[in-house]
Write an enzyme that holds these catalytic residues in place. Structure first.
Site, PDB file in Angstrom:
ATOM      1  N   HIS A   1       0.858  -1.189   0.000  1.00 30.57           N
ATOM      2  CA  HIS A   1       0.000   0.000   0.000  1.00 30.57           C
ATOM      3  C   HIS A   1       0.895   1.240   0.000  1.00 30.57           C
ATOM      4  O   HIS A   1       1.962   1.245   0.615  1.00 30.57           O
ATOM      5  CB  HIS A   1      -0.911  -0.016   1.237  1.00 30.57           C
ATOM      6  CG  HIS A   1      -1.979   1.028   1.160  1.00 30.57           C
ATOM      7  ND1 HIS A   1      -1.721   2.349   1.449  1.00 30.57           N
ATOM      8  CD2 HIS A   1      -3.287   0.957   0.797  1.00 30.57           C
ATOM      9  CE1 HIS A   1      -2.846   3.041   1.267  1.00 30.57           C
ATOM     10  NE2 HIS A   1      -3.807   2.226   0.866  1.00 30.57           N
TER      11      HIS A   1
ATOM     12  N   GLU B   1      -3.996   2.233  -7.155  1.00 29.90           N
ATOM     13  CA  GLU B   1      -4.393   3.356  -6.300  1.00 29.90           C
ATOM     14  C   GLU B   1      -3.463   4.538  -6.582  1.00 29.90           C
ATOM     15  O   GLU B   1      -2.338   4.576  -6.059  1.00 29.90           O
ATOM     16  CB  GLU B   1      -4.265   2.980  -4.818  1.00 29.90           C
ATOM     17  CG  GLU B   1      -5.162   1.848  -4.384  1.00 29.90           C
ATOM     18  CD  GLU B   1      -5.406   1.894  -2.865  1.00 29.90           C
ATOM     19  OE1 GLU B   1      -6.563   2.075  -2.480  1.00 29.90           O
ATOM     20  OE2 GLU B   1      -4.450   1.767  -2.095  1.00 29.90           O
TER      21      GLU B   1
END
Ligand code: 13P
Length: 239
Positions: free
Chosen positions: A94, A164
């Site tokens: 992430h 993302e």
């Protein structure tokens, strides 16, 4: 390993560093999963054992895993420990881990490989910063993150990719629908190997934009941060 081909879409709630026992209780009392979709809740690790699953359409995910398999690594949690506790998914790489915890593509590769060995599906997160986007480096950054971060053992049945854009996370900004679809298509065409990978979009997904994003033909689901903390809103997104 969860059979990803069974689902029309995959929705992942990333609670990040949020939640407590009463939040969790209230959340599952109100959560309404859609059996056509795969819904995964990723909580802070201390709550993983309290998460609910039905092994049909609702699963549990971790937000990170150690690069190490066992040994003198204080504070770490291994892939085999996640498997031992019936965790079926784990976020890897992430942008917040890359930014605040110096996680590299090599770390992402090792973690993902260890997870696959334990039959846990890594959700491998990639994305460009605003500066990289403005310098037209998106394709190059994503290509490197994929080439170096995705292990050779990964395939469309044992791993997921989440795109993302860093500048879209928690900002209320999103790329245009065309941009999202084009980047997802690009990811699937970096190599024939990725053609059938499911690619999820993350970054300021809310109930007001989730349907139009998820309906894009190269988007296979969404990874949701802030909006996943409001169960009523998350119910709309996964419905
Ligand atoms: P937001 O949905 O809050 O933008 O966060 C996205 C994210 O980082 C999910 O992993």
């Amino acid at each position: 390993m969860v059979n990803l081909d069974k689902y029309s879409s995959i929705f992942i709630a990333n609670w990040k560093l949020n939640g407590n026992s009463s939040f969790l209780k209230d959340y599952y009392e109100k959560l309404k999963v859609n059996s056509n979709n795969c819904t995964i809740i990723c909580s802070p690790s201390i709550y993983l054992k309290s998460l609910k699953r039905n092994n049909e359409s609702l699963f549990c995910g971790a937000q990170d895993v150690s690069s190490y398999k066992e040994g003198a690594y204080t504070g770490e949690l291994s892939a085999s420990m996640l498997r031992d506790n019936n965790i079926d998914f784990c976020l890897v790489g992430h942008s917040e881990r890359r930014q605040y915890f110096a996680e590299t593509n090599d770390n992402v590769n090792i973690k993902s490989s260890n997870l696959i060995e334990e039959n846990i599906i890594p959700v491998i997160c990639i994305g460009e910063t605003l500066e990289q986007k403005e310098n037209n480096l998106t394709e190059q950054i994503l290509s490197t993150q994929i080439k170096d971060g995705i292990p050779s053992s990964a395939n469309h049945q044992n791993a997921l990719i989440a795109y993302e854009p860093v500048w879209a996370i928690g900002t209320g900004l999103t790329p245009t629908l065309d941009e999202i679809n084009q980047v997802h298509e690009l990811i699937k065409h970096f190599d024939t190997k990725f053609r059938n990978f499911k690619v999820l979009y993350g970054g300021s997904v809310k109930s007001s934009n989730s349907k139009e994003i998820n309906d894009l033909n190269h988007v296979d689901g969404c990874l949701i941060g802030g909006a996943s903390l409001k169960v009523d809103e998350f119910n709309i997104i996964i419905s």
